[in-house]
Enzyme design. Structure first.
Site, short mmCIF file in Angstrom:
data_model
loop_
_atom_site.label_atom_id
_atom_site.label_comp_id
_atom_site.label_asym_id
_atom_site.label_seq_id
_atom_site.Cartn_x
_atom_site.Cartn_y
_atom_site.Cartn_z
N ASP A 1 20.10 2.04 15.58
CA ASP A 1 19.85 0.71 15.00
C ASP A 1 19.30 0.83 13.58
O ASP A 1 19.12 -0.17 12.88
CB ASP A 1 18.94 -0.14 15.89
N SER A 2 19.09 2.07 13.11
CA SER A 2 18.81 2.31 11.69
C SER A 2 19.93 1.74 10.83
O SER A 2 19.75 1.53 9.63
CB SER A 2 18.63 3.81 11.42
N GLU B 1 13.91 2.33 23.20
CA GLU B 1 12.59 2.77 22.77
C GLU B 1 11.53 2.37 23.80
O GLU B 1 11.63 1.29 24.40
CB GLU B 1 12.25 2.15 21.41
N ASP C 1 22.26 2.74 20.35
CA ASP C 1 20.92 2.16 20.45
C ASP C 1 20.98 0.73 20.98
O ASP C 1 21.81 -0.07 20.54
CB ASP C 1 20.30 2.08 19.04
N LYS D 1 20.52 4.28 24.14
CA LYS D 1 19.15 4.74 23.85
C LYS D 1 18.26 3.50 23.78
O LYS D 1 18.69 2.47 23.25
CB LYS D 1 19.10 5.50 22.52
N GLU E 1 9.79 11.04 18.02
CA GLU E 1 9.76 10.74 16.58
C GLU E 1 8.35 10.82 16.02
O GLU E 1 7.41 10.23 16.55
CB GLU E 1 10.37 9.34 16.31
O1 KIV Z 1 18.07 4.31 14.80
C1 KIV Z 1 18.15 5.53 14.65
O2 KIV Z 1 18.91 6.04 13.82
C2 KIV Z 1 17.28 6.37 15.49
C3 KIV Z 1 17.14 7.79 15.14
C4 KIV Z 1 16.44 7.95 13.87
C5 KIV Z 1 16.53 8.59 16.23
O3 KIV Z 1 16.70 5.89 16.40
#
Ligand code: KIV
Length: 281
Positions: free
Chosen positions: A49-50, A120, A88, A118, A186
């Site tokens: 989600d970056s 969090e 994510d 993924k 992280e």
């Molecule tokens: O959103 C993302 O790219 C991430 C990674 C930095 C682990 O969660």
């Protein structure tokens, strides 16, 4: 490569089996061309989600939607053959409880073709992770600094220094015991990353968590020098593509203004000449 000539994608159980072996290699991808580059060398491609900050110019990951993740996930799917694809779950799409998380994670898997999601969170997410993994949705967990909780943390600060390490260790153990096939760690101190990696049965994948982890992940645009808004200490720049792109755009603009580009070789004549690959004359 299998005997049939088909490339077999890495699976979540293979990731679990890699614990303690050759470090797992993971990078982010948001587009088909980047997915192809990542697929050639990495075990895991993460549609992080970056993407909200890196490609959409958002100030944090909080504004990322399920639709955005699905759109980028579909693009990445088309560029992968071997790497395990993980998408994510964005902020607000899973925290209400197991039912909401299952509904949205199932949609992400069905529409993107990813093999895992993924999410969090540590102990508070354990019940949800157990629910998902028990129903066919492999989960990569993410503890330590969890960027979707930036407002709770008050910034992107190192997590788990001193006594706070016990909480991060409990989080990592809780998500692993709930069935996560790997845990992203992280921005935690090296000593804590080593302790968690020893005490948790599934691979730890570090970002700002030292080589003590079972694998590493970076945001590809960070390590290529394409995202330059800020640069966390844990990022190593393997290229400076942002600078190269800026120089190329500057040169193009100057050549257009000087009528240097397009030159004779870029111009169509009245009769066809030998075609360039992929071009029509
Ligand atoms: O959103 C993302 O790219 C991430 C990674 C930095 C682990 O969660």
């Amino acid at each position: 490569m299998s005997v049939s000539g088909q490339v077999r994608a890495v699976t979540p159980p293979q990731v679990v089996a890699a614990k303690g072996g050759t470090p797992l290699v993971c990078l982010t991808a948001y587009t088909t061309p980047m997915a192809r580059l990542v697929d050639a060398h990495c075990d895991i491609a993460l549609v992080g989600d970056s993407v909200g900050m890196v490609l959409h110019g958002l100030p944090s990951t909080l504004g990322v939607t399920l639709e955005m993740m699905i759109m980028h996930g579909k693009a990445v799917r088309r560029g992968l053959e071997r790497a395990l694809m993980v998408v994510d779950m964005p902020f607000g799409s899973y925290e209400e409880g197991p039912d909401q998380a299952f509904r949205n994670a199932a949609r992400v898997m069905a529409e993107t073709g990813c093999a895992a999601v993924k999410l969090e969170g540590g102990e508070t997410m354990a019940e949800t992770i157990r629910f998902l993994t028990g129903r066919g949705i492999p989960v990569m967990a993410h503890v330590g600094l969890t960027p979707q909780a930036v407002n709770t943390f008050g910034g992107y600060t190192v997590q788990g220094r001193g006594e706070a390490g016990d909480r991060v260790l409990r989080d990592a153990k809780a998500v692993a015991e709930a069935g996560a096939f790997s845990v992203v760690l992280e921005k935690v101190p090296e000593s804590l990353a080593g302790r968690i990696t020893k005490e948790v049965a599934v691979p730890t994948i570090g970002i700002g968590a030292s080589a003590a982890c079972d694998g590493q992940v970076l945001v590809t645009d960070d390590m290529l020098g394409m995202f330059t808004d800020f640069r966390p200490k844990f990022v190593k720049r393997y290229a400076e593509l942002g600078n190269e792109a800026a120089s190329a755009i500057e040169a193009y603009a100057a050549e257009v203004r000087a009528r240097v580009f397009p030159a004779a070789e870029h111009v169509f004549g009245d009769t066809p000449k030998a075609a360039l690959k992929g071009d029509t004359q």
